[in-house]
Design a protein around this motif. Sequence first.
Motif, PDB file in Angstrom:
ATOM      1  N   ASP A  57       0.846  -1.279   0.048  1.00 60.24           N
ATOM      2  CA  ASP A  57      -0.001  -0.009  -0.052  1.00 60.24           C
ATOM      3  C   ASP A  57       0.868   1.288  -0.065  1.00 60.24           C
ATOM      4  O   ASP A  57       0.780   2.281  -0.725  1.00 60.24           O
ATOM      5  CB  ASP A  57      -0.894   0.019   1.266  1.00 60.24           C
ATOM      6  CG  ASP A  57      -2.094  -1.166   1.228  1.00 60.24           C
ATOM      7  OD1 ASP A  57      -2.255  -1.634  -0.014  1.00 60.24           O
ATOM      8  OD2 ASP A  57      -2.582  -1.381   2.050  1.00 60.24           O
ATOM      9  N   TRP A  58       1.987   1.149   0.850  1.00 63.26           N
ATOM     10  CA  TRP A  58       2.674   2.357   0.849  1.00 63.26           C
ATOM     11  C   TRP A  58       3.290   2.744  -0.353  1.00 63.26           C
ATOM     12  O   TRP A  58       3.521   3.832  -0.872  1.00 63.26           O
ATOM     13  CB  TRP A  58       3.754   1.988   2.042  1.00 63.26           C
ATOM     14  CG  TRP A  58       4.994   3.215   2.068  1.00 63.26           C
ATOM     15  CD1 TRP A  58       5.141   4.452   2.387  1.00 63.26           C
ATOM     16  CD2 TRP A  58       6.166   2.836   1.451  1.00 63.26           C
ATOM     17  NE1 TRP A  58       6.262   4.930   2.374  1.00 63.26           N
ATOM     18  CE2 TRP A  58       7.049   4.043   1.577  1.00 63.26           C
ATOM     19  CE3 TRP A  58       6.976   1.766   0.890  1.00 63.26           C
ATOM     20  CZ2 TRP A  58       8.388   4.169   1.264  1.00 63.26           C
ATOM     21  CZ3 TRP A  58       8.364   1.856   0.658  1.00 63.26           C
ATOM     22  CH2 TRP A  58       8.973   2.972   0.840  1.00 63.26           C
ATOM     23  N   ALA A  59       4.053   1.493  -0.997  1.00 59.49           N
ATOM     24  CA  ALA A  59       4.622   1.739  -2.067  1.00 59.49           C
ATOM     25  C   ALA A  59       3.982   2.151  -3.212  1.00 59.49           C
ATOM     26  O   ALA A  59       4.174   3.168  -4.026  1.00 59.49           O
ATOM     27  CB  ALA A  59       5.388   0.318  -2.573  1.00 59.49           C
ATOM     28  N   VAL A  60       2.548   1.505  -3.378  1.00 62.83           N
ATOM     29  CA  VAL A  60       1.582   1.876  -4.483  1.00 62.83           C
ATOM     30  C   VAL A  60       1.202   3.520  -4.313  1.00 62.83           C
ATOM     31  O   VAL A  60       1.048   4.276  -5.251  1.00 62.83           O
ATOM     32  CB  VAL A  60       0.283   0.984  -4.446  1.00 62.83           C
ATOM     33  CG1 VAL A  60      -0.663   1.344  -5.438  1.00 62.83           C
ATOM     34  CG2 VAL A  60       0.662  -0.410  -4.969  1.00 62.83           C
ATOM     35  N   GLU A  61       1.060   3.800  -3.262  1.00 67.55           N
ATOM     36  CA  GLU A  61       0.669   5.239  -2.974  1.00 67.55           C
ATOM     37  C   GLU A  61       1.908   6.078  -3.330  1.00 67.55           C
ATOM     38  O   GLU A  61       1.861   7.386  -3.883  1.00 67.55           O
ATOM     39  CB  GLU A  61       0.532   5.628  -1.302  1.00 67.55           C
ATOM     40  CG  GLU A  61      -0.528   5.277  -0.561  1.00 67.55           C
ATOM     41  CD  GLU A  61      -0.642   5.272   0.898  1.00 67.55           C
ATOM     42  OE1 GLU A  61       0.321   5.771   1.638  1.00 67.55           O
ATOM     43  OE2 GLU A  61      -1.346   4.500   1.403  1.00 67.55           O
ATOM     44  N   HIS A  62       3.245   5.701  -3.504  1.00 64.85           N
ATOM     45  CA  HIS A  62       4.370   6.365  -4.033  1.00 64.85           C
ATOM     46  C   HIS A  62       4.610   6.075  -5.479  1.00 64.85           C
ATOM     47  O   HIS A  62       5.616   6.260  -5.955  1.00 64.85           O
ATOM     48  CB  HIS A  62       5.559   6.092  -3.112  1.00 64.85           C
ATOM     49  CG  HIS A  62       5.305   6.950  -1.942  1.00 64.85           C
ATOM     50  ND1 HIS A  62       4.826   6.281  -0.908  1.00 64.85           N
ATOM     51  CD2 HIS A  62       5.955   7.947  -1.411  1.00 64.85           C
ATOM     52  CE1 HIS A  62       5.078   7.067   0.317  1.00 64.85           C
ATOM     53  NE2 HIS A  62       5.644   7.988  -0.007  1.00 64.85           N
ATOM     54  N   GLY A  63       3.544   5.279  -6.049  1.00 66.96           N
ATOM     55  CA  GLY A  63       3.650   5.049  -7.484  1.00 66.96           C
ATOM     56  C   GLY A  63       4.184   3.929  -7.908  1.00 66.96           C
ATOM     57  O   GLY A  63       4.561   3.652  -9.158  1.00 66.96           O
ATOM     58  N   ALA A  64       4.560   2.978  -7.071  1.00 69.05           N
ATOM     59  CA  ALA A  64       5.054   1.737  -7.255  1.00 69.05           C
ATOM     60  C   ALA A  64       4.266   0.998  -8.287  1.00 69.05           C
ATOM     61  O   ALA A  64       2.952   0.872  -7.813  1.00 69.05           O
ATOM     62  CB  ALA A  64       5.594   0.840  -6.172  1.00 69.05           C
ATOM     63  N   THR A  65       4.593   0.206  -9.200  1.00 69.67           N
ATOM     64  CA  THR A  65       3.867  -0.816  -9.884  1.00 69.67           C
ATOM     65  C   THR A  65       4.482  -2.183  -9.761  1.00 69.67           C
ATOM     66  O   THR A  65       3.862  -3.416  -9.954  1.00 69.67           O
ATOM     67  CB  THR A  65       3.844  -0.320 -11.322  1.00 69.67           C
ATOM     68  OG1 THR A  65       5.341  -0.358 -11.721  1.00 69.67           O
ATOM     69  CG2 THR A  65       3.197   0.752 -11.537  1.00 69.67           C
ATOM     70  N   HIS A  66       5.765  -2.135  -9.597  1.00 63.84           N
ATOM     71  CA  HIS A  66       6.223  -3.698  -9.154  1.00 63.84           C
ATOM     72  C   HIS A  66       6.978  -3.673  -8.173  1.00 63.84           C
ATOM     73  O   HIS A  66       7.281  -2.683  -7.300  1.00 63.84           O
ATOM     74  CB  HIS A  66       7.315  -3.838 -10.315  1.00 63.84           C
ATOM     75  CG  HIS A  66       6.789  -3.809 -11.945  1.00 63.84           C
ATOM     76  ND1 HIS A  66       6.410  -2.603 -12.481  1.00 63.84           N
ATOM     77  CD2 HIS A  66       6.936  -4.852 -12.666  1.00 63.84           C
ATOM     78  CE1 HIS A  66       6.061  -3.256 -13.714  1.00 63.84           C
ATOM     79  NE2 HIS A  66       6.411  -4.428 -13.939  1.00 63.84           N
ATOM     80  N   TYR A  67       7.283  -5.015  -7.675  1.00 65.34           N
ATOM     81  CA  TYR A  67       8.288  -5.309  -6.573  1.00 65.34           C
ATOM     82  C   TYR A  67       9.396  -6.353  -7.074  1.00 65.34           C
ATOM     83  O   TYR A  67       9.204  -6.965  -8.205  1.00 65.34           O
ATOM     84  CB  TYR A  67       7.549  -5.783  -5.362  1.00 65.34           C
ATOM     85  CG  TYR A  67       7.388  -7.262  -5.552  1.00 65.34           C
ATOM     86  CD1 TYR A  67       6.082  -7.756  -6.403  1.00 65.34           C
ATOM     87  CD2 TYR A  67       8.153  -8.328  -5.219  1.00 65.34           C
ATOM     88  CE1 TYR A  67       5.966  -9.196  -6.476  1.00 65.34           C
ATOM     89  CE2 TYR A  67       7.816  -9.824  -5.655  1.00 65.34           C
ATOM     90  CZ  TYR A  67       6.711  -9.893  -5.911  1.00 65.34           C
ATOM     91  OH  TYR A  67       6.364 -11.349  -6.451  1.00 65.34           O
ATOM     92  N   THR A  68      10.524  -6.165  -6.498  1.00 67.86           N
ATOM     93  CA  THR A  68      11.495  -7.114  -6.690  1.00 67.86           C
ATOM     94  C   THR A  68      12.255  -7.723  -5.471  1.00 67.86           C
ATOM     95  O   THR A  68      12.480  -6.832  -4.361  1.00 67.86           O
ATOM     96  CB  THR A  68      12.618  -6.173  -7.555  1.00 67.86           C
ATOM     97  OG1 THR A  68      13.744  -7.332  -7.999  1.00 67.86           O
ATOM     98  CG2 THR A  68      13.376  -5.379  -6.857  1.00 67.86           C
ATOM     99  N   HIS A  69      12.857  -8.676  -5.503  1.00 64.38           N
ATOM    100  CA  HIS A  69      13.560  -9.127  -4.578  1.00 64.38           C
ATOM    101  C   HIS A  69      15.189  -8.868  -5.063  1.00 64.38           C
ATOM    102  O   HIS A  69      15.723  -9.147  -5.962  1.00 64.38           O
ATOM    103  CB  HIS A  69      13.953 -10.702  -4.491  1.00 64.38           C
ATOM    104  CG  HIS A  69      12.767 -11.072  -3.346  1.00 64.38           C
ATOM    105  ND1 HIS A  69      12.554 -12.425  -2.707  1.00 64.38           N
ATOM    106  CD2 HIS A  69      11.274 -10.585  -2.837  1.00 64.38           C
ATOM    107  CE1 HIS A  69      11.588 -12.290  -1.977  1.00 64.38           C
ATOM    108  NE2 HIS A  69      10.999 -11.444  -2.009  1.00 64.38           N
TER     109      HIS A  69
END
Length: 703
Positions: A57-69
Amino acid sequence: MSEVLNVEEIFASNLFTLGKMKERLPKSVYKEVKKVMDQGGELSLAAADVVAKAMKDWAVEHGATHYTHWFQPLTGITAEKHDAFVTHPDSEGKMIMEFSGKELIKGEPDASSFPSGGLRATFEARGYTAWDITSPAFLKEDATGVILCIPTAFCSYTGEALDKKTPLLRSMEAISQQALRIVRLFGNTEATKVVASVGPEQEYFLVDREKYLKREDLIFAGRTLFGAPAPKGQELEDHYFGTIRERIGAYMKDLNIELWKLGVTAKTQHNEVAPAQHELAPIYETANIAVDHNQLVMETMKKVAGRHGLTCLLHEKPFAGVNGSGKHNNWSLGTDNGVNLLDPGDTPNENIQFLLVLACIMKAVDTHADLLRQSASDVGNDHRLGANEAPPAIISMFLGEQLEDVVRQLVETGEAAHSIQGGKLLTGVSTLPDLDKDATDRNRTSPFAFTGNKFEFRMVGSADSIASPNTILNAIVAEAFCEAADILEKADDFDVAVHDLIKKYMTEHQRIIFNGDGYSDEWVAEAERRGLPNIKSMVEASSTLTTDKAIRLFEKFGIFTRVELESREEILYETYSKTINIEALTMIDMAKKQILPAVVRYTRSLADTVIAVKEAGADASVQAGLLNEVSAKLAEAKKALIDLEEKEEKAVSIENQKELAFFYKDQVRVAMDALRAPCDALEMLVDKEVWPFPTYGDLIFEV
Ligand code: ADP
Ligand code: MG
C-alpha cells in the motif's frame, strides 16, 4: 536564489522505515517484526501477510507498480527481477493489485545464470531469495517506473550461500555472540548484542559522457587501456579539497538528494587527489545496511551521472599515472547499550576491556592477514595494492603514538602506567581558538589504521562490494574473542588472567604493528624479515580462502562451508580471467581498428610531406626523422599486437581455472603492457588531430 531543500522531509521518503511500519501495522504485528529484527527468528506467515500488504500500500501510494527481491550475487553488483503487483482479474475484468507475505519472504530466481563456482555442478540450479528483515525495503525510481525493492539473501536449493549478504549476516551473528562473551566478563549484563558498524568512504571519477563514448576501453573495461600522461597530473596538489566545479556540484547535489530519499546518510563530499576524482562518505551504520547502502551509492552515482551528461567511473584505476580509487572501510563494534568496544577513552592504559579487544584484534589481523588481503582483492585493485600507490599489499596495523606506547609498555614490563596525552594545539593567533589536540596524528599509508574509535581498512577497491572485507573482519575477530573468552571464563583469578592474556597476545603479535611509511621499499624488506605475507595479486590471494586455517575458522563459526569456500575461489579465478580477456580483446580491437590505421595514415601524410619538401628543394631531415621515429614505434606496436593475439589464442586451450588465471596474469597482462607502451609513445608523437579518441588531457581536465 536557489530553492530551499527540505532535507528532513526528503530523507528516507523512499524507505519503508521502522517508523512507517509502526504507523501502518497493527501493534501486535509491529511487535513481532521488531522482535525478529532484534533477536532473530522467523516471522509467522500471518504476520508476513500483514506486513506485505502495508508495504505494498505504501509503495503503491508512491507510484510503485512492481516489486523485486533485490540481492547481491557473486558478481559484486546487485540483481533484480521485477514483478508487477498485477493479479488475475475477476470475472468482471477488475484487477486488484496484491502482494502476499509469501511473496515478501521468499523468491525463486533461476540461479543457473549467476556465478556459483563448483556449486552449480554439484547442486540444482534452483535458487531462493529470502527477505532480510534487518534491511528496510525501499523504492527505486527510474525509467522503469517505481519499484519496491526488498533486500534479500540468495541461497541455493541446498542452502549454500550464492551471494555476499548471507555470509555477512552469519559473520555478524558470530561476532555478536563472541563479543558479548567479552563484555560479560567485564560485568556488562545489559547488552543483548554487539553490532559491527561500518562507514565506507567511496571514491569515484567523473568524465564527460560524449568523450567516454568515444573510448572502447572505458565502455568495455571501465578503465583506459591506452593513454599517454597529460602534461599536467596531480603534482600541484590543487585538486584535493579544491573548489568543486559547477557541473560537478550540480551532480553532487542531485546525488545527495537521491541518496537521502533512500535513507542513505550521504554526509561528506569533496574533490580527491586526482583530477576528476571525488569522494562521498555516508555516516556509519550497521554493517549489513552499510553494505546494502554502498551498493545503492555506487548504482546511484552511475545513474545520476547520466542526467548530467557525465559518466561515473568506479574502476580502481581508470587512468595510469594518477591516483586510483578505493574505499576506506571504517569498522567498529558497539553494544546495543551504547558502548563502543573500540573507544579507548582518555586513558587507554587503564581501560582493560579496550586493551583486551585491541589485543584480540592484533591477534586476528596477524593470524589472518592473508584473508584480510584477499577480502580487498578484485581485478581492478591489482593496479593499486602493491603497485606504486596506496596502500601496500602487505597488511599491517597502525595504532598511533599513544596506543603504540601503551602496547610497548605492556610488552616490555607487563604494566602500562601512563598514556601520552593530546594537550593543546597553539595556533599562535590571538583571535583563533587554541584547539584540543588528539593524542595521535594520522597515518595515511597504513592499510589498517586505528582512527580514534574505529579501524579504517583502506585496501578495499572502489568498485568492489564491501561485504567480503566486513565478513572477514567480523569472522577473524570473532575467532580471537572466542579464544580469549574460552580462557578467561575459566580463570580462577580474572584480573591476573586478563592481564597475562593481553600481554601474551600483544607480545606474540606485535610484528603486525607498523607506524612508519607503508609505501617505502624499506617497509617491504622489513615486513619480509618479520614474516608478514606480501601477496601481490588477486590471483595469488584467492587460495587463501581454502587453507586449512581458513576452513577451520569459517566452519567453526558457520560463516562458510568448505564447499562454499571452494566455489568462491573458483569464481575468483574465472572472474579474473574473464576480465583480463575482455581487456585484452578491447586492446586488440582498438590497436587494430583505431590506433594502427590512424598512425599509418599519419605516416602516409608525413611521407608525402617529405617528398614534397624535397622536391621543393628544401631540407626534409626533420620530417624524415619524425617519419622514422613513428615508423619504428609502429613496427613495435604491430609486433606487440601479434604477440598479444597469440597469447589470447593460447589461453583458449587452458582448461584449469587456476592455471588460466595465472596465465592471464603472467602472460597476457605482460603482453598488454608491451602493446600499450609503443601506442602511448605514438600518441605523444603524432598530430593530435589524427589521434582516434580523446586523450587523458581531454578526459580528466575538461569535465
Ligand atoms: P576521513 O576521510 O578523515 O577518514 P570521513 O569523514 O571521510 O573521514 O569518513 C569517516 C567515516 O568513518 C565516516 O563514514 C564515519 O561515519 C565513519 N565512522 C565514524 N565512527 C565510526 C564507527 N564507530 N564505526 C564505523 N564507522 C565510523
Ligand atoms: Mg575521507
